[in-house]
Design an enzyme around this catalytic site. Structure first.
Site, short mmCIF file in Angstrom:
data_model
loop_
_atom_site.label_atom_id
_atom_site.label_comp_id
_atom_site.label_asym_id
_atom_site.label_seq_id
_atom_site.Cartn_x
_atom_site.Cartn_y
_atom_site.Cartn_z
N SER A 108 0.68 -1.43 -0.44
CA SER A 108 0.12 0.03 -0.20
C SER A 108 1.04 1.00 -0.40
O SER A 108 1.76 1.16 0.33
CB SER A 108 -0.69 0.12 1.00
OG SER A 108 -1.63 1.19 1.26
N TYR A 140 -4.37 -1.81 9.56
CA TYR A 140 -3.85 -2.31 8.25
C TYR A 140 -2.25 -1.38 7.64
O TYR A 140 -1.52 -2.35 6.76
CB TYR A 140 -5.14 -1.68 7.81
CG TYR A 140 -4.60 -1.62 6.22
CD1 TYR A 140 -4.78 -2.95 5.26
CD2 TYR A 140 -4.53 -0.50 5.74
CE1 TYR A 140 -5.21 -2.63 3.77
CE2 TYR A 140 -3.59 -0.74 3.81
CZ TYR A 140 -4.82 -1.69 2.88
OH TYR A 140 -4.13 -2.09 1.53
N LYS A 187 0.71 -3.49 6.22
CA LYS A 187 1.78 -3.48 5.02
C LYS A 187 3.28 -2.99 4.86
O LYS A 187 4.04 -3.52 4.53
CB LYS A 187 1.11 -2.50 3.92
CG LYS A 187 -1.04 -2.76 3.52
CD LYS A 187 -0.61 -4.42 2.93
CE LYS A 187 -2.08 -4.45 2.86
NZ LYS A 187 -1.77 -5.79 1.58
#
Length: 269
Positions: A149, A186, A190
């Site tokens: 990401s 999150y 990543k």
């Protein structure tokens, strides 16, 4: 028809994964695409849609059940791929999820959300990759891709590159509306995934496997909620991901192997 490249994509029935399947199925080069999904019926529905949209394609789409939270599912999927094809030319670790919003809604406790984030985005991805390495090493041009990401970059976080990095007002608890959303679990997964990519690049360097972390950009998918709402926030249509990933598989970014790449170049760590 030339010997097709066998590409295994997880989370392939929707979002970025689906767009990559579409780009490969509609390509003029031969591909056999393993459409991995937690739901076999959803994989079959996605395949039916693409066969209708591209009736002249001679490429092959194969549905496969794969739940990266389950070691049993991972082993079963690997066994099926081995029995049908004997090798994998490329693994695209696309399956992932974001659970920070479920903390806010009370659907998950903070601990449960963090553990699930790491289980899906890192641990499950690692177990699947490890299980499939013997099949990948049977390829003459093995490629290993991990979807990361733009929010994973530590360097960009320090320089406050994106709105998500803006510090919220003083006080506690922090506001949940009127400020950029907070996605620490999150983002942490990543960033951790980026180190996993570095490790796989190291481990497989002498086996000739090309490894990338792929940062597709802010795209309108179901990852953070409603795709239409994401478009209003500036997200691009997810379809831009398809040609990008196809280019990686076809050698366009070989010079950037081992790095985090985006469509514009190399993303800083």
């Amino acid at each position: 028809m030339a010997n097709p490249k066998i590409v295994f994509i997880t989370g392939a029935n929707t979002g970025i994964g689906f767009e990559v399947v579409k780009a490969l199925y509609s390509a003029d080069k031969p591909y056999t695409v393993i459409v991995g999904s937690r739901s076999l019926s959803k994989a079959e529905d996605a395949i039916s849609f693409l066969k209708t949209e591209f009736p002249a394609s001679t490429n092959i789409l194969v549905p496969l059940t794969i739940d990266i939270e389950s070691d049993e599912s991972i082993q079963s999927a690997a066994d099926e791929v081995e029995s049908k094809f004997g090798r994998v030319d490329a693994l695209i670790n696309n399956a992932g999820a974001q659970f920070d919003q479920e903390i806010l809604t009370g659907t998950l406790t903070p601990r449960a959300a963090w553990l699930k984030s790491w289980n899906v985005n890192v641990a499950g991805t690692q177990v699947l990759t490890t299980t499939l390495i013997p099949l990948l090493l049977k390829s003459s041009d093995p490629r290993l891709l991990f979807v990361t990401s733009g929010t994973s970059s530590l360097s960009n976080h320090v320089t406050r590159t994106i709105p998500l990095d803006t510090p919220p007002p003083a006080g506690w608890p922090k506001p949940t509306t009127g400020v950029p959303p907070s996605m620490p679990s999150y983002r942490s997964t990543k960033t951790g995934l980026n180190m996993l990519v570095r490790e796989w690049d190291r481990i497989l360097k002498n086996d000739g496997v090309k490894v990338w972390a792929v940062s597709p950009g802010l795209l309108a998918t179901g990852l953070a909620g409603n795709p239409e709402a994401m478009k209003k926030m500036g997200a691009e249509d997810a379809s831009v991901a398809g040609p990008f990933f196809r280019g990686i598989l076809e050698g366009q970014r070989d010079g950037d192997a081992g790095l985090v790449i985006n469509r514009g170049g190399v993303q800083p760590w």
